[in-house]
Design a protein around this motif. Structure first.
Motif, mmCIF file in Angstrom:
data_model
loop_
_atom_site.group_PDB
_atom_site.id
_atom_site.type_symbol
_atom_site.label_atom_id
_atom_site.label_comp_id
_atom_site.label_asym_id
_atom_site.label_seq_id
_atom_site.Cartn_x
_atom_site.Cartn_y
_atom_site.Cartn_z
ATOM 1 N N LEU A 61 0.822 -1.197 0.000
ATOM 2 C CA LEU A 61 0.000 0.000 0.000
ATOM 3 C C LEU A 61 0.858 1.249 0.000
ATOM 4 C CD1 LEU A 61 -2.694 -1.078 2.616
ATOM 5 C CD2 LEU A 61 -2.877 -1.066 0.110
ATOM 6 N N GLY A 62 0.368 2.275 -0.630
ATOM 7 C CA GLY A 62 1.022 3.565 -0.574
ATOM 8 C C GLY A 62 2.440 3.533 -1.073
ATOM 9 N N PHE A 63 3.302 4.195 -0.354
ATOM 10 C CA PHE A 63 4.679 4.358 -0.799
ATOM 11 C C PHE A 63 5.446 3.050 -0.814
ATOM 12 C CE2 PHE A 63 4.197 8.589 -1.393
ATOM 13 C CZ PHE A 63 3.955 9.343 -0.260
ATOM 14 N N LEU A 101 4.645 0.365 -2.131
ATOM 15 C CA LEU A 101 4.581 -0.165 -3.485
ATOM 16 C C LEU A 101 5.347 0.698 -4.443
ATOM 17 C CD1 LEU A 101 3.425 -1.778 -5.905
ATOM 18 C CD2 LEU A 101 1.407 -0.331 -5.752
#
Lengths: 116, 114
Positions: A98-100, A102
């Motif tokens: 999730l988010g950063f 990835l």
């Protein structure tokens, strides 16, 4: 922890020769990428891999092949080098999540390739 | 397909002053991520700052901050108290939801003068 490493750092080829660039990462990342950097054009995606044994084409895949036989390694091959492939090549890796987590890519130091 | 445009090929600033680098992008995705990378003469790509599109608050990292204008699709980088070590090429980059692939702008060469 070396992060992302690339071999070699510099190489000069003659037109028609072949070579393989090696990228290795020790962060257990699932995703790996190959980019090329040309003056005035930023970095462009050549190929990428979302896991061991998988590869996919990016924006500029012609003239290149890739393989991901091991999770930590991503190889970029030039079967018959052309002067238009003179560039700086960067490998990068990231991990899904999730988010950063990835979307943050970690880059290798680059390989400067000249094709005469 | 996404596009990223950096309209300033070169910028210069005096040491200790503030400079802003511009970046615009085009996308049809609703959720995405934006990055600024620094590339000094060593060629190493260094992450400077990142922003998630669904967060309205602008990201800050020490002397670096962004002005994210989602409606205008603008993502500028402000460097405060510029230092000689800030001299580098700066790239703006976009990532959507497809395997984290990055689309880069053309880059802006920043020179900090003593």
């Amino acid at each position: 922890n070396a992060g992302v490493t690339q071999t070699p750092k510099f190489r000069v080829l003659k037109t028609g020769q072949s070579m393989t660039l090696l990228c290795a990462q020790d962060m257990n990342h699932e995703y790996m990428y190959w980019y090329r950097q040309d003056p005035g054009m930023g970095l462009r995606l050549i190929h990428y891999s979302v896991g061991e044994g998988t590869t996919a084409k990016g924006e500029v895949p012609d003239g290149y092949n890739v393989s991901r036989l091991k999770k930590q390694n991503f190889l970029l091959g030039l079967e018959s080098a052309a002067p238009s492939q003179t560039s700086v090549y960067f490998c990068a890796s990231s991990t899904p999540g999730l988010g950063f987590v990835l979307n943050t890519q970690y880059f290798g130091p680059g390989t400067r390739l000249t094709v005469l | 397909a996404q596009t990223v445009t950096q309209s300033q090929p070169e910028m210069s600033v005096q040491e200790a002053e503030t400079v802003t680098l511009s970046c615009t992008y085009d996308t049809s995705e609703s959720n995405y991520y934006l990055f600024w990378y620094k590339q000094p003469p060593s060629r190493q790509m260094i992450l400077v700052i990142r922003q998630e599109a669904y967060k309205q608050q602008n990201a800050t990292e020490n002397r670096f901050s962004v002005n994210f204008q989602k409606a205008a699709k603008s993502f500028s980088l402000k460097i405060s108290d510029s230092q000689l070590g800030d001299t580098a090429m700066y790239f703006c980059a976009f990532s959507g939801t497809s395997y984290g692939k990055l689309t880069f702008g053309q880059g802006t060469i920043l020179t900090v003068h003593p």
